[in-house]
Scaffold this motif. Structure first.
Motif, PDB file in Angstrom:
ATOM      1  N   CYS A  28     -12.727   3.501   0.332  1.00 47.78           N
ATOM      2  CA  CYS A  28     -12.780   3.008  -1.045  1.00 47.78           C
ATOM      3  C   CYS A  28     -13.456   1.639  -1.026  1.00 47.78           C
ATOM      4  O   CYS A  28     -13.022   0.748  -0.318  1.00 47.78           O
ATOM      5  CB  CYS A  28     -11.379   2.900  -1.636  1.00 47.78           C
ATOM      6  SG  CYS A  28     -11.369   2.083  -3.239  1.00 47.78           S
ATOM      7  N   CYS A  31     -10.674  -1.193  -2.562  1.00 43.76           N
ATOM      8  CA  CYS A  31      -9.523  -1.678  -1.785  1.00 43.76           C
ATOM      9  C   CYS A  31      -9.746  -1.564  -0.274  1.00 43.76           C
ATOM     10  O   CYS A  31      -8.900  -1.981   0.512  1.00 43.76           O
ATOM     11  CB  CYS A  31      -8.244  -0.944  -2.193  1.00 43.76           C
ATOM     12  SG  CYS A  31      -8.222   0.799  -1.722  1.00 43.76           S
ATOM     13  N   CYS A  47      -9.365   6.693  -6.554  1.00 39.83           N
ATOM     14  CA  CYS A  47      -8.690   6.244  -5.332  1.00 39.83           C
ATOM     15  C   CYS A  47      -7.170   6.386  -5.493  1.00 39.83           C
ATOM     16  O   CYS A  47      -6.604   5.931  -6.485  1.00 39.83           O
ATOM     17  CB  CYS A  47      -9.058   4.786  -5.035  1.00 39.83           C
ATOM     18  SG  CYS A  47      -8.161   4.115  -3.620  1.00 39.83           S
ATOM     19  N   CYS A  50      -5.666   2.500  -5.086  1.00 37.69           N
ATOM     20  CA  CYS A  50      -5.890   1.397  -6.050  1.00 37.69           C
ATOM     21  C   CYS A  50      -6.411   1.857  -7.411  1.00 37.69           C
ATOM     22  O   CYS A  50      -6.703   1.036  -8.274  1.00 37.69           O
ATOM     23  CB  CYS A  50      -6.839   0.365  -5.451  1.00 37.69           C
ATOM     24  SG  CYS A  50      -8.565   0.883  -5.450  1.00 37.69           S
ATOM     25  N   HIS A  52      -9.252   2.975  -8.175  1.00 41.13           N
ATOM     26  CA  HIS A  52     -10.686   2.769  -8.379  1.00 41.13           C
ATOM     27  C   HIS A  52     -11.335   4.110  -8.723  1.00 41.13           C
ATOM     28  O   HIS A  52     -11.084   5.112  -8.056  1.00 41.13           O
ATOM     29  CB  HIS A  52     -11.305   2.179  -7.099  1.00 41.13           C
ATOM     30  CG  HIS A  52     -12.804   2.170  -7.107  1.00 41.13           C
ATOM     31  ND1 HIS A  52     -13.521   1.331  -7.912  1.00 41.13           N
ATOM     32  CD2 HIS A  52     -13.721   2.911  -6.427  1.00 41.13           C
ATOM     33  CE1 HIS A  52     -14.821   1.555  -7.722  1.00 41.13           C
ATOM     34  NE2 HIS A  52     -14.960   2.506  -6.827  1.00 41.13           N
TER      35      HIS A  52
HETATM   36 ZN   LIG Z   1      -9.073   2.004  -3.521  1.00 43.08          ZN
END
Ligand SMILES: [Zn+2]
Length: 279
Positions: A28, A31, A47, A50, A52
Protein backbone atom coordinates in the motif's frame (compact mmCIF):
# COMPACT_ATOMS: atom_id res chain seq x y z
CA UNK A 1 31.66 -24.80 -3.16
CA UNK A 2 29.34 -21.97 -4.21
CA UNK A 3 27.34 -20.16 -1.59
CA UNK A 4 24.19 -20.26 -3.62
CA UNK A 5 23.35 -23.20 -5.76
CA UNK A 6 20.66 -23.17 -8.41
CA UNK A 7 18.28 -26.09 -8.11
CA UNK A 8 18.05 -28.11 -11.28
CA UNK A 9 14.83 -27.41 -13.13
CA UNK A 10 14.54 -23.94 -11.58
CA UNK A 11 15.02 -22.40 -15.00
CA UNK A 12 12.80 -23.26 -17.93
CA UNK A 13 13.83 -23.13 -21.60
CA UNK A 14 13.40 -19.35 -21.79
CA UNK A 15 15.75 -18.88 -18.84
CA UNK A 16 12.98 -17.47 -16.68
CA UNK A 17 12.42 -18.53 -13.10
CA UNK A 18 9.52 -20.90 -12.69
CA UNK A 19 8.83 -19.93 -9.10
CA UNK A 20 6.55 -16.94 -9.31
CA UNK A 21 5.49 -15.07 -6.24
CA UNK A 22 5.16 -11.58 -7.72
CA UNK A 23 1.61 -10.36 -7.88
CA UNK A 24 0.53 -12.22 -4.75
CA UNK A 25 1.34 -9.32 -2.47
CA UNK A 26 0.79 -5.62 -2.91
CA UNK A 27 2.39 -2.78 -1.00
CA UNK A 28 0.00 0.00 0.00
CA UNK A 29 1.56 3.29 -1.08
CA UNK A 30 -0.25 5.09 1.72
CA UNK A 31 0.51 3.03 4.86
CA UNK A 32 3.38 1.04 3.30
CA UNK A 33 1.96 -2.22 4.68
CA UNK A 34 2.09 -5.39 2.64
CA UNK A 35 -1.36 -6.73 1.78
CA UNK A 36 -2.30 -10.08 0.32
CA UNK A 37 -3.68 -9.34 -3.15
CA UNK A 38 -6.68 -11.64 -2.61
CA UNK A 39 -7.63 -9.63 0.48
CA UNK A 40 -7.31 -6.42 -1.52
CA UNK A 41 -9.49 -7.79 -4.33
CA UNK A 42 -12.09 -9.01 -1.85
CA UNK A 43 -12.11 -5.57 -0.21
CA UNK A 44 -13.00 -3.71 -3.47
CA UNK A 45 -9.36 -2.66 -3.94
CA UNK A 46 -9.36 -0.71 -0.70
CA UNK A 47 -6.42 -1.22 1.70
CA UNK A 48 -7.54 -3.49 4.54
CA UNK A 49 -5.21 -1.67 6.96
CA UNK A 50 -5.66 2.06 6.23
CA UNK A 51 -8.66 2.25 3.85
CA UNK A 52 -6.54 3.77 1.08
CA UNK A 53 -8.51 3.47 -2.17
CA UNK A 54 -6.45 1.82 -4.89
CA UNK A 55 -7.33 2.71 -8.51
CA UNK A 56 -10.13 0.63 -9.97
CA UNK A 57 -10.45 -0.28 -13.65
CA UNK A 58 -13.49 0.62 -15.74
CA UNK A 59 -14.83 -2.95 -16.06
CA UNK A 60 -14.60 -3.62 -12.32
CA UNK A 61 -16.24 -0.27 -11.69
CA UNK A 62 -19.27 -1.18 -13.78
CA UNK A 63 -19.44 -4.55 -11.99
CA UNK A 64 -19.30 -2.74 -8.64
CA UNK A 65 -22.09 -0.31 -9.45
CA UNK A 66 -24.45 -2.24 -11.72
CA UNK A 67 -26.69 -5.20 -10.88
CA UNK A 68 -25.42 -8.20 -12.84
CA UNK A 69 -25.32 -7.84 -16.60
CA UNK A 70 -25.42 -4.60 -18.58
CA UNK A 71 -25.39 -3.57 -22.23
CA UNK A 72 -22.25 -1.84 -23.42
CA UNK A 73 -22.59 0.82 -26.12
CA UNK A 74 -20.18 1.96 -28.87
CA UNK A 75 -17.60 -0.63 -27.78
CA UNK A 76 -15.90 -0.60 -31.19
CA UNK A 77 -15.42 3.15 -31.51
CA UNK A 78 -11.71 3.76 -31.97
CA UNK A 79 -9.50 6.82 -32.55
CA UNK A 80 -8.54 7.64 -36.15
CA UNK A 81 -5.35 9.40 -34.96
CA UNK A 82 -6.43 12.54 -36.88
CA UNK A 83 -3.07 14.33 -36.57
CA UNK A 84 -0.92 11.23 -37.24
CA UNK A 85 0.78 12.36 -34.05
CA UNK A 86 4.25 11.40 -32.93
CA UNK A 87 5.70 12.75 -29.69
CA UNK A 88 8.06 10.80 -27.45
CA UNK A 89 6.01 7.84 -28.66
CA UNK A 90 4.05 7.14 -31.84
CA UNK A 91 0.41 7.71 -30.89
CA UNK A 92 -0.91 4.98 -33.21
CA UNK A 93 1.37 2.45 -31.48
CA UNK A 94 0.37 3.71 -28.05
CA UNK A 95 -3.29 3.21 -28.96
CA UNK A 96 -2.70 -0.31 -30.24
CA UNK A 97 -0.69 -1.28 -27.14
CA UNK A 98 -3.36 0.05 -24.79
CA UNK A 99 -6.13 -1.66 -26.76
CA UNK A 100 -4.31 -4.98 -26.63
CA UNK A 101 -3.41 -4.69 -22.94
CA UNK A 102 -6.84 -3.63 -21.70
CA UNK A 103 -9.19 -5.26 -24.20
CA UNK A 104 -11.03 -1.99 -24.82
CA UNK A 105 -10.84 0.48 -27.74
CA UNK A 106 -10.54 3.68 -25.74
CA UNK A 107 -10.50 5.14 -22.23
CA UNK A 108 -14.20 4.94 -21.33
CA UNK A 109 -16.89 2.28 -21.13
CA UNK A 110 -20.49 3.39 -21.57
CA UNK A 111 -23.23 1.07 -20.44
CA UNK A 112 -26.95 0.76 -19.89
CA UNK A 113 -27.97 -1.28 -16.89
CA UNK A 114 -29.58 -1.26 -13.47
CA UNK A 115 -28.38 0.10 -10.14
CA UNK A 116 -30.35 -1.42 -7.24
CA UNK A 117 -33.16 -2.02 -9.73
CA UNK A 118 -33.13 1.53 -11.13
CA UNK A 119 -32.43 1.62 -14.89
CA UNK A 120 -29.69 4.07 -15.82
CA UNK A 121 -26.81 4.94 -18.15
CA UNK A 122 -23.39 4.58 -16.55
CA UNK A 123 -19.96 5.56 -17.90
CA UNK A 124 -16.68 4.45 -16.31
CA UNK A 125 -13.26 5.78 -17.29
CA UNK A 126 -10.15 3.62 -17.48
CA UNK A 127 -7.00 5.38 -16.22
CA UNK A 128 -4.72 2.64 -17.52
CA UNK A 129 -5.72 3.60 -21.06
CA UNK A 130 -3.28 6.45 -21.88
CA UNK A 131 -3.94 8.09 -18.51
CA UNK A 132 -7.70 8.01 -18.99
CA UNK A 133 -7.25 10.92 -21.37
CA UNK A 134 -10.21 12.35 -23.27
CA UNK A 135 -9.85 12.40 -27.03
CA UNK A 136 -12.52 12.35 -29.72
CA UNK A 137 -13.65 8.82 -28.80
CA UNK A 138 -14.15 9.48 -25.08
CA UNK A 139 -15.93 12.77 -25.86
CA UNK A 140 -18.19 11.16 -28.46
CA UNK A 141 -18.99 8.09 -26.33
CA UNK A 142 -19.88 10.20 -23.29
CA UNK A 143 -21.99 12.53 -25.48
CA UNK A 144 -23.82 9.54 -26.96
CA UNK A 145 -24.39 8.15 -23.46
CA UNK A 146 -25.98 11.48 -22.47
CA UNK A 147 -28.14 11.44 -25.60
CA UNK A 148 -29.17 7.84 -24.90
CA UNK A 149 -30.14 8.81 -21.35
CA UNK A 150 -32.28 11.66 -22.71
CA UNK A 151 -33.89 9.48 -25.36
CA UNK A 152 -34.88 6.85 -22.79
CA UNK A 153 -35.44 9.31 -19.94
CA UNK A 154 -32.83 7.65 -17.72
CA UNK A 155 -30.49 9.12 -15.10
CA UNK A 156 -26.75 9.24 -15.81
CA UNK A 157 -23.72 8.36 -13.68
CA UNK A 158 -20.18 9.07 -14.86
CA UNK A 159 -17.21 7.73 -12.90
CA UNK A 160 -14.14 9.77 -13.85
CA UNK A 161 -10.46 8.87 -13.64
CA UNK A 162 -8.47 11.01 -16.00
CA UNK A 163 -5.36 13.04 -16.63
CA UNK A 164 -7.37 15.38 -18.84
CA UNK A 165 -7.59 16.10 -22.56
CA UNK A 166 -5.62 13.81 -24.90
CA UNK A 167 -2.88 16.05 -26.23
CA UNK A 168 -2.11 13.69 -29.11
CA UNK A 169 -5.41 14.74 -30.64
CA UNK A 170 -4.68 18.45 -30.19
CA UNK A 171 -7.57 20.84 -30.50
CA UNK A 172 -9.99 18.00 -31.36
CA UNK A 173 -9.60 16.72 -27.80
CA UNK A 174 -10.21 20.20 -26.40
CA UNK A 175 -13.43 20.50 -28.43
CA UNK A 176 -14.78 17.52 -26.48
CA UNK A 177 -14.98 19.66 -23.32
CA UNK A 178 -17.49 21.96 -25.01
CA UNK A 179 -19.37 19.16 -26.76
CA UNK A 180 -19.93 17.09 -23.59
CA UNK A 181 -20.79 20.19 -21.53
CA UNK A 182 -23.36 21.27 -24.13
CA UNK A 183 -24.95 17.82 -24.08
CA UNK A 184 -25.15 17.94 -20.28
CA UNK A 185 -26.81 21.35 -20.49
CA UNK A 186 -29.49 19.82 -22.74
CA UNK A 187 -29.91 17.00 -20.21
CA UNK A 188 -30.37 19.59 -17.48
CA UNK A 189 -33.10 21.30 -19.52
CA UNK A 190 -35.12 18.09 -19.72
CA UNK A 191 -34.63 17.64 -15.97
CA UNK A 192 -32.79 14.34 -15.81
CA UNK A 193 -30.27 13.79 -13.00
CA UNK A 194 -26.54 13.39 -13.58
CA UNK A 195 -24.32 12.15 -10.76
CA UNK A 196 -20.59 12.69 -11.20
CA UNK A 197 -18.22 10.42 -9.27
CA UNK A 198 -14.61 11.61 -9.12
CA UNK A 199 -11.93 9.03 -8.40
CA UNK A 200 -8.17 9.13 -8.09
CA UNK A 201 -6.99 10.97 -10.14
CA UNK A 202 -9.39 13.33 -11.90
CA UNK A 203 -7.55 16.28 -13.40
CA UNK A 204 -7.24 18.59 -16.42
CA UNK A 205 -9.94 18.87 -19.05
CA UNK A 206 -12.20 16.24 -17.49
CA UNK A 207 -12.34 18.21 -14.22
CA UNK A 208 -12.86 21.33 -16.34
CA UNK A 209 -15.89 19.84 -18.07
CA UNK A 210 -18.25 17.03 -17.10
CA UNK A 211 -16.67 15.82 -13.83
CA UNK A 212 -17.71 19.06 -12.08
CA UNK A 213 -21.09 19.46 -13.82
CA UNK A 214 -23.06 16.87 -11.88
CA UNK A 215 -26.32 17.63 -10.12
CA UNK A 216 -24.23 16.23 -7.31
CA UNK A 217 -20.48 15.74 -7.47
CA UNK A 218 -19.09 13.08 -5.14
CA UNK A 219 -15.60 11.65 -4.74
CA UNK A 220 -13.82 8.68 -3.25
CA UNK A 221 -11.64 9.36 -0.18
CA UNK A 222 -8.13 10.67 -0.78
CA UNK A 223 -8.57 11.16 -4.52
CA UNK A 224 -6.38 13.70 -6.32
CA UNK A 225 -8.75 16.16 -7.96
CA UNK A 226 -7.68 19.33 -9.69
CA UNK A 227 -7.09 21.14 -12.94
CA UNK A 228 -3.37 21.94 -13.16
CA UNK A 229 -0.81 20.09 -11.05
CA UNK A 230 0.40 21.60 -7.74
CA UNK A 231 3.87 22.48 -9.06
CA UNK A 232 2.45 24.51 -11.95
CA UNK A 233 0.14 26.38 -9.56
CA UNK A 234 2.95 27.11 -7.07
CA UNK A 235 5.14 28.48 -9.84
CA UNK A 236 2.31 30.62 -11.18
CA UNK A 237 1.01 32.15 -7.94
CA UNK A 238 4.42 32.05 -6.20
CA UNK A 239 2.88 30.72 -2.99
CA UNK A 240 3.21 27.52 -1.04
CA UNK A 241 0.05 25.44 -1.27
CA UNK A 242 -1.71 24.22 1.88
CA UNK A 243 -1.39 20.62 3.06
CA UNK A 244 -3.85 18.21 1.46
CA UNK A 245 -4.53 20.64 -1.40
CA UNK A 246 -6.38 18.93 -4.30
CA UNK A 247 -7.61 15.98 -2.24
CA UNK A 248 -11.28 14.99 -2.02
CA UNK A 249 -11.45 16.03 1.63
CA UNK A 250 -9.94 19.49 0.96
CA UNK A 251 -12.35 20.07 -1.91
CA UNK A 252 -15.33 19.00 0.19
CA UNK A 253 -14.30 21.41 2.94
CA UNK A 254 -14.06 24.23 0.37
CA UNK A 255 -17.42 23.55 -1.25
CA UNK A 256 -16.30 21.98 -4.52
CA UNK A 257 -17.81 18.59 -3.70
CA UNK A 258 -21.09 17.47 -2.17
CA UNK A 259 -19.76 14.36 -0.44
CA UNK A 260 -16.79 12.06 -0.01
CA UNK A 261 -18.05 8.48 -0.11
CA UNK A 262 -16.20 5.27 0.75
CA UNK A 263 -16.14 2.77 -2.11
CA UNK A 264 -18.16 0.22 -0.15
CA UNK A 265 -20.97 2.78 0.31
CA UNK A 266 -20.87 4.20 -3.23
CA UNK A 267 -23.63 2.10 -4.77
CA UNK A 268 -26.03 2.69 -1.86
CA UNK A 269 -25.23 6.42 -1.89
CA UNK A 270 -25.90 6.79 -5.63
CA UNK A 271 -29.04 4.70 -5.27
CA UNK A 272 -30.53 6.92 -2.58
CA UNK A 273 -29.48 10.09 -4.45
CA UNK A 274 -31.28 8.83 -7.56
CA UNK A 275 -34.36 7.99 -5.46
CA UNK A 276 -34.30 11.58 -4.24
CA UNK A 277 -34.00 13.08 -7.73
CA UNK A 278 -36.53 10.79 -9.37
CA UNK A 279 -39.17 10.90 -6.62
ZN1 LIG B 1 -2.80 1.09 3.44
Amino acid sequence: MPWFKRQSGELDATGEKKVRTEGLWVKCEHCRQIIWKKDLDANLHVCTKCQHHFPMGAKLRLELLLDGSYVEHDADMSSTDPLKFTGTKVYATQLKDAQRKLGMKDAVLTAEGFLNGQPLVCCAMEFQFIGGSMGAVVGEKVTRAIELAMEKRLPLVIVSASSGARMMEGTISLMQLAKVSAALARMDEVRLPFISVLTDPTTGGVTASYAMLGDINIAEPGALIGFAGPRVIEQTIRQKLPKGFQTSEFLLEHGFLDAVVHRKDLKAYISSALDFFLA
